[in-house]
Scaffold this motif. Structure first.
Motif, PDB file in Angstrom:
ATOM      1  N   GLU A 153       6.746   7.444  -4.580  1.00 23.78           N
ATOM      2  CA  GLU A 153       6.088   7.329  -5.888  1.00 23.78           C
ATOM      3  C   GLU A 153       5.358   8.634  -6.217  1.00 23.78           C
ATOM      4  OE1 GLU A 153       6.254   4.263  -7.583  1.00 23.78           O
ATOM      5  OE2 GLU A 153       5.420   5.491  -9.192  1.00 23.78           O
ATOM      6  N   PRO A 154       5.702   9.304  -7.323  1.00 23.50           N
ATOM      7  CA  PRO A 154       4.965  10.529  -7.671  1.00 23.50           C
ATOM      8  C   PRO A 154       3.585  10.196  -8.257  1.00 23.50           C
ATOM      9  CG  PRO A 154       6.920  10.219  -9.098  1.00 23.50           C
ATOM     10  CD  PRO A 154       6.779   8.992  -8.259  1.00 23.50           C
ATOM     11  N   ILE A 155       2.569  10.827  -7.719  1.00 25.73           N
ATOM     12  CA  ILE A 155       1.206  10.721  -8.278  1.00 25.73           C
ATOM     13  C   ILE A 155       0.901  12.126  -8.789  1.00 25.73           C
ATOM     14  CG2 ILE A 155      -1.225  10.260  -7.754  1.00 25.73           C
ATOM     15  CD1 ILE A 155      -0.281   8.382  -5.493  1.00 25.73           C
ATOM     16  N   VAL A 156       0.855  12.273 -10.111  1.00 26.52           N
ATOM     17  CA  VAL A 156       0.916  13.617 -10.694  1.00 26.52           C
ATOM     18  C   VAL A 156      -0.421  14.052 -11.286  1.00 26.52           C
ATOM     19  CG1 VAL A 156       2.114  15.078 -12.354  1.00 26.52           C
ATOM     20  CG2 VAL A 156       3.365  13.233 -11.217  1.00 26.52           C
ATOM     21  N   THR A 157      -0.930  15.170 -10.788  1.00 26.85           N
ATOM     22  CA  THR A 157      -2.141  15.770 -11.359  1.00 26.85           C
ATOM     23  C   THR A 157      -1.723  16.737 -12.455  1.00 26.85           C
ATOM     24  OG1 THR A 157      -2.992  15.815  -9.089  1.00 26.85           O
ATOM     25  CG2 THR A 157      -4.324  16.912 -10.759  1.00 26.85           C
ATOM     26  N   MET A 158      -2.374  16.648 -13.598  1.00 27.79           N
ATOM     27  CA  MET A 158      -2.017  17.534 -14.713  1.00 27.79           C
ATOM     28  C   MET A 158      -2.620  18.936 -14.559  1.00 27.79           C
ATOM     29  SD  MET A 158      -2.566  14.844 -17.788  1.00 27.79           S
ATOM     30  CE  MET A 158      -1.306  13.622 -18.169  1.00 27.79           C
ATOM     31  N   TYR A 159      -3.828  18.976 -14.018  1.00 27.26           N
ATOM     32  CA  TYR A 159      -4.539  20.275 -13.972  1.00 27.26           C
ATOM     33  C   TYR A 159      -5.344  20.352 -12.678  1.00 27.26           C
ATOM     34  CZ  TYR A 159      -8.626  23.250 -15.178  1.00 27.26           C
ATOM     35  OH  TYR A 159      -9.652  24.166 -15.163  1.00 27.26           O
ATOM     36  N   HIS A 160      -4.856  21.194 -11.783  1.00 24.41           N
ATOM     37  CA  HIS A 160      -5.533  21.384 -10.498  1.00 24.41           C
ATOM     38  C   HIS A 160      -5.929  22.868 -10.405  1.00 24.41           C
ATOM     39  CE1 HIS A 160      -5.886  19.894  -6.134  1.00 24.41           C
ATOM     40  NE2 HIS A 160      -6.361  21.128  -6.112  1.00 24.41           N
ATOM     41  N   PHE A 161      -7.030  23.223 -11.001  1.00 30.53           N
ATOM     42  CA  PHE A 161      -7.660  24.563 -10.910  1.00 30.53           C
ATOM     43  C   PHE A 161      -6.867  25.689 -11.589  1.00 30.53           C
ATOM     44  CE2 PHE A 161      -9.665  23.393  -6.471  1.00 30.53           C
ATOM     45  CZ  PHE A 161     -10.507  22.490  -7.087  1.00 30.53           C
ATOM     46  N   ASP A 162      -5.767  25.394 -12.322  1.00 25.82           N
ATOM     47  CA  ASP A 162      -4.909  26.512 -12.766  1.00 25.82           C
ATOM     48  C   ASP A 162      -4.729  26.585 -14.282  1.00 25.82           C
ATOM     49  OD1 ASP A 162      -3.382  24.244 -12.922  1.00 25.82           O
ATOM     50  OD2 ASP A 162      -1.636  25.044 -11.868  1.00 25.82           O
ATOM     51  N   GLN A 163      -5.850  26.680 -14.992  1.00 25.55           N
ATOM     52  CA  GLN A 163      -5.750  26.876 -16.445  1.00 25.55           C
ATOM     53  C   GLN A 163      -5.025  28.201 -16.743  1.00 25.55           C
ATOM     54  OE1 GLN A 163      -9.417  27.458 -18.760  1.00 25.55           O
ATOM     55  NE2 GLN A 163      -8.568  26.117 -20.336  1.00 25.55           N
ATOM     56  N   PRO A 164      -4.130  28.217 -17.756  1.00 31.10           N
ATOM     57  CA  PRO A 164      -3.456  29.479 -18.081  1.00 31.10           C
ATOM     58  C   PRO A 164      -4.467  30.585 -18.427  1.00 31.10           C
ATOM     59  CG  PRO A 164      -2.399  27.658 -19.218  1.00 31.10           C
ATOM     60  CD  PRO A 164      -3.643  27.105 -18.581  1.00 31.10           C
ATOM     61  N   MET A 165      -4.239  31.745 -17.849  1.00 34.92           N
ATOM     62  CA  MET A 165      -5.135  32.883 -18.075  1.00 34.92           C
ATOM     63  C   MET A 165      -5.145  33.258 -19.558  1.00 34.92           C
ATOM     64  SD  MET A 165      -7.163  34.361 -16.159  1.00 34.92           S
ATOM     65  CE  MET A 165      -8.348  35.566 -16.723  1.00 34.92           C
ATOM     66  N   GLY A 166      -4.018  33.022 -20.225  1.00 35.30           N
ATOM     67  CA  GLY A 166      -3.915  33.331 -21.660  1.00 35.30           C
ATOM     68  C   GLY A 166      -5.039  32.677 -22.458  1.00 35.30           C
ATOM     69  N   PHE A 198       0.848  -1.200   0.000  1.00 34.49           N
ATOM     70  CA  PHE A 198       0.000   0.000   0.000  1.00 34.49           C
ATOM     71  C   PHE A 198       0.883   1.250   0.000  1.00 34.49           C
ATOM     72  CE2 PHE A 198      -2.781   3.128   2.199  1.00 34.49           C
ATOM     73  CZ  PHE A 198      -3.964   2.941   1.495  1.00 34.49           C
ATOM     74  N   LEU A 199       0.449   2.288  -0.716  1.00 37.98           N
ATOM     75  CA  LEU A 199       1.225   3.531  -0.740  1.00 37.98           C
ATOM     76  C   LEU A 199       0.688   4.479   0.335  1.00 37.98           C
ATOM     77  CD1 LEU A 199       1.432   4.041  -4.621  1.00 37.98           C
ATOM     78  CD2 LEU A 199       3.211   3.140  -3.118  1.00 37.98           C
ATOM     79  N   TRP A 200       1.584   4.870   1.229  1.00 37.18           N
ATOM     80  CA  TRP A 200       1.209   5.854   2.259  1.00 37.18           C
ATOM     81  C   TRP A 200       1.722   7.208   1.784  1.00 37.18           C
ATOM     82  CZ3 TRP A 200      -2.189   4.540   5.772  1.00 37.18           C
ATOM     83  CH2 TRP A 200      -2.260   3.220   6.218  1.00 37.18           C
ATOM     84  N   GLY A 201       0.803   8.130   1.537  1.00 38.91           N
ATOM     85  CA  GLY A 201       1.227   9.384   0.912  1.00 38.91           C
ATOM     86  C   GLY A 201       0.678  10.616   1.581  1.00 38.91           C
ATOM     87  N   ALA A 202       0.720  11.691   0.846  1.00 42.24           N
ATOM     88  CA  ALA A 202       0.109  12.962   1.226  1.00 42.24           C
ATOM     89  C   ALA A 202      -0.055  13.747  -0.067  1.00 42.24           C
ATOM     90  CB  ALA A 202       0.968  13.710   2.235  1.00 42.24           C
ATOM     91  N   SER A 203      -0.721  14.897   0.029  1.00 44.96           N
ATOM     92  CA  SER A 203      -1.162  15.592  -1.176  1.00 44.96           C
ATOM     93  C   SER A 203      -0.941  17.111  -1.107  1.00 44.96           C
ATOM     94  CB  SER A 203      -2.673  15.323  -1.273  1.00 44.96           C
ATOM     95  OG  SER A 203      -3.142  15.309  -2.557  1.00 44.96           O
ATOM     96  N   THR A 204      -0.731  17.715  -2.265  1.00 45.91           N
ATOM     97  CA  THR A 204      -0.717  19.187  -2.400  1.00 45.91           C
ATOM     98  C   THR A 204      -1.149  19.533  -3.831  1.00 45.91           C
ATOM     99  OG1 THR A 204       1.535  19.355  -3.275  1.00 45.91           O
ATOM    100  CG2 THR A 204       1.317  19.509  -0.871  1.00 45.91           C
ATOM    101  N   SER A 205      -1.213  20.820  -4.146  1.00 39.34           N
ATOM    102  CA  SER A 205      -1.329  21.222  -5.560  1.00 39.34           C
ATOM    103  C   SER A 205      -0.432  22.430  -5.807  1.00 39.34           C
ATOM    104  CB  SER A 205      -2.776  21.564  -5.931  1.00 39.34           C
ATOM    105  OG  SER A 205      -3.021  22.951  -5.746  1.00 39.34           O
ATOM    106  N   ALA A 206      -0.069  22.612  -7.063  1.00 38.48           N
ATOM    107  CA  ALA A 206       0.963  23.595  -7.428  1.00 38.48           C
ATOM    108  C   ALA A 206       0.659  25.015  -6.922  1.00 38.48           C
ATOM    109  CB  ALA A 206       1.153  23.599  -8.940  1.00 38.48           C
ATOM    110  N   PHE A 207      -0.480  25.582  -7.306  1.00 35.84           N
ATOM    111  CA  PHE A 207      -0.694  27.001  -6.974  1.00 35.84           C
ATOM    112  C   PHE A 207      -0.869  27.212  -5.473  1.00 35.84           C
ATOM    113  CE2 PHE A 207      -5.122  27.748  -5.770  1.00 35.84           C
ATOM    114  CZ  PHE A 207      -5.740  26.578  -6.163  1.00 35.84           C
ATOM    115  N   GLN A 208      -1.114  26.139  -4.749  1.00 35.45           N
ATOM    116  CA  GLN A 208      -1.338  26.278  -3.308  1.00 35.45           C
ATOM    117  C   GLN A 208      -0.045  26.186  -2.489  1.00 35.45           C
ATOM    118  OE1 GLN A 208      -4.851  23.381  -3.740  1.00 35.45           O
ATOM    119  NE2 GLN A 208      -5.521  24.666  -2.042  1.00 35.45           N
TER     120      GLN A 208
END
Ligand code: BG6
Length: 460
Positions: free
Chosen positions: A113-126, A10-20
């Protein structure tokens, strides 16, 4: 506590997101995202995204803290505008890619083990300025281009991918999509559900792309699952609880895992007077691109009661009301502590999706906290972790295929709604909304608790 049902791998982990957590909001070519702009609107009242807890410059120390804690997985997100600053560039930003290469390499070198989210609430403003963001069909191609770039760069070292974080939240809090909350409700939801549809098509293409190339890897959405309970045993309450949970959480899971928009969801849109613009071939895109893992953000339950004299012709959102349960403890922000809810919720996922692997991508308790002699005695968070992990173990014992637990959050971070005041971390960061101080990290009591739990589980 008996968690022996949880397997050794089992993977024991924790979480964050980039802009936070990252800060460095304009460094090394990063563009602005809607999450940045949204936070700047509240800059005079609370912390914004400019520095946050400056993980961008402290990532080595932060990974060291993860290693000491004993983590074997870490769920984080890649900042979309660090890779494509405006969103529409042909070539990615090399500095942005380099940052995540070193982060991922360092995690792997430390057995995490990296568990990678591609898009967490931060679409480019452009992209939002250029064509309105997700409301426009062009956004599908721009997301797929970004995702393909990530898979080309990191696909050989990352085996756990999450496409979009909490799509249902984006629809409700539509300003995160760049859709004004001031619009009349019908118009606002018309735009938000069109955006939702485009996100479904985009993620399906990414699922197909990844699974064709990496048949052994895991990819799926991270879904906000609010387990919804009836206020009474009356069938009217049970029906609204079911319909709300279906509409908000299960529709998202069904599309990702079954590759088809469920009829109950389409019916709700009709009741809301919403009609989605589609193209021929869309159903095939959805059916050919399915997820093979489910990321579940689980915090609490919600309890609903049917309003009197309502007919089935009305949208579910108008036919019920949420109530508080006096027997449950709530955070200052109204999120309850209802640990058996996660056992029940996970059993429902097994009924629906059989043995599909599940990653608990978020789960956590928020508090206002202050350092006392360099310590944080976060008793409620410890109780929350203990009881939720126990209930997850019961679900695993029942046969639910949970493979990783990633509580929110590894470290104190910028809360989406409440700046720095609302803390979730296992690691405390000494800063306030307006005083950055030295951003020093302190291990909370919950950090030591979790460290001990992981070590015991691995040794047992
Ligand atoms: C989830 C999000 O909805 O809830 C996180 O994926 C967020 O990004 C978390 O931080 C808690 O919400 P808040 O508003 O307390 O930060």
């Amino acid at each position: 506590m008996d968690i022996t049902a949880i397997p050794k791998n089992f993977l024991w982990g924790a979480s964050t997101s980039a802009f936070q957590v990252e800060g460095a909001y304009q460094e090394n070519g990063k563009g602005l995202s809607i999450a940045d702009i949204r936070s700047f609107k509240k800059s005079s009242k609370q912390l914004d995204t400019k520095v946050t807890v400056d993980h961008y410059h402290n990532w080595e120390e932060d990974i060291q803290l993860m290693k000491e804690l004993g983590l074997t997985s870490y769920r984080f997100s890649i900042s979309w505008p660090r890779i494509f600053p405006m969103g529409d560039e042909q070539e990615p930003n090399a500095d942005g890619l380099a940052f995540y290469h070193q982060l991922i390499d360092h995690l792997l070198a430390n057995g995490i083990e990296p568990i990678v989210t591609m898009y967490h609430f931060d679409q480019p403003m452009g992209l939002i300025e250029k064509y309105g963001g997700w409301v426009d069909r062009q956004s599908i191609a721009d997301f797929v281009k970004y995702a393909k770039c990530l898979l080309d760069e990191f696909g050989d070292k990352v085996t756990h991918w999450l496409t979009i974080n909490e799509q249902a939240v984006l629809v409700v809090a539509s300003d995160m999509l760049g859709i004004s909350l001031d619009l009349p409700e019908k118009e606002r939801f018309q735009l938000a559900y069109q955006a939702n549809y485009h996100m479904w098509l985009a993620q399906a293409q990414v699922y197909k792309l990844y699974r064709d190339q990496y048949p052994n890897g895991l990819i799926g959405p991270a879904i906000s699952y609010i387990t919804t309970l009836p206020a009474s045993r009356k069938s009217a309450d049970m029906v609204v609880a079911k319909q709300l949970e279906d509409f908000y959480s299960f529709a998202q899971m069904d599309v990702a895992l079954k590759g088809k928009i469920p009829q109950y969801f389409q019916n709700e849109l009709i009741k809301m007077g919403i009609s989605i613009v589609t193209e021929s071939g869309d159903a095939t895109i959805l059916s050919q691109g399915k997820a093979n893992v489910l990321g579940v953000n689980w915090y609490c339950t919600t309890i609903v009661e049917a309003l009197p004299n309502q007919t089935q012709q009305m949208p579910i959102l108008k036919r019920m009301k949420r109530i508080e349960d006096p027997d449950l403890v709530y955070t200052d922000w109204g999120w309850n502590f209802d640990s058996q809810g996660i056992h029940y919720g996970l059993r429902q996922l097994m009924d629906r999706y059989a043995e599909t692997p599940i990653i608990i991508t978020e789960c956590g308790w928020s508090e206002k906290e202050k350092l006392e002699d360099g310590e944080i005695h976060d008793k409620m968070r410890i109780a929350y972790l203990e009881e939720h992990i126990q209930q997850i173990a019961y679900a695993v014992e029942d046969g639910v295929n949970v493979i990783s637990f990633n509580p929110w959050s590894f470290i104190d971070l910028l809360s989406v709604g409440d700046g720095m005041e609302k803390r979730y971390g296992l690691v405390y960061v000494d800063r306030t909304d307006f005083d950055e101080k030295e951003l020093k990290r302190y291990k909370k009591d919950s950090y030591y608790y979790y460290q001990n739990l992981i070590a015991n589980h691995q040794q047992s």
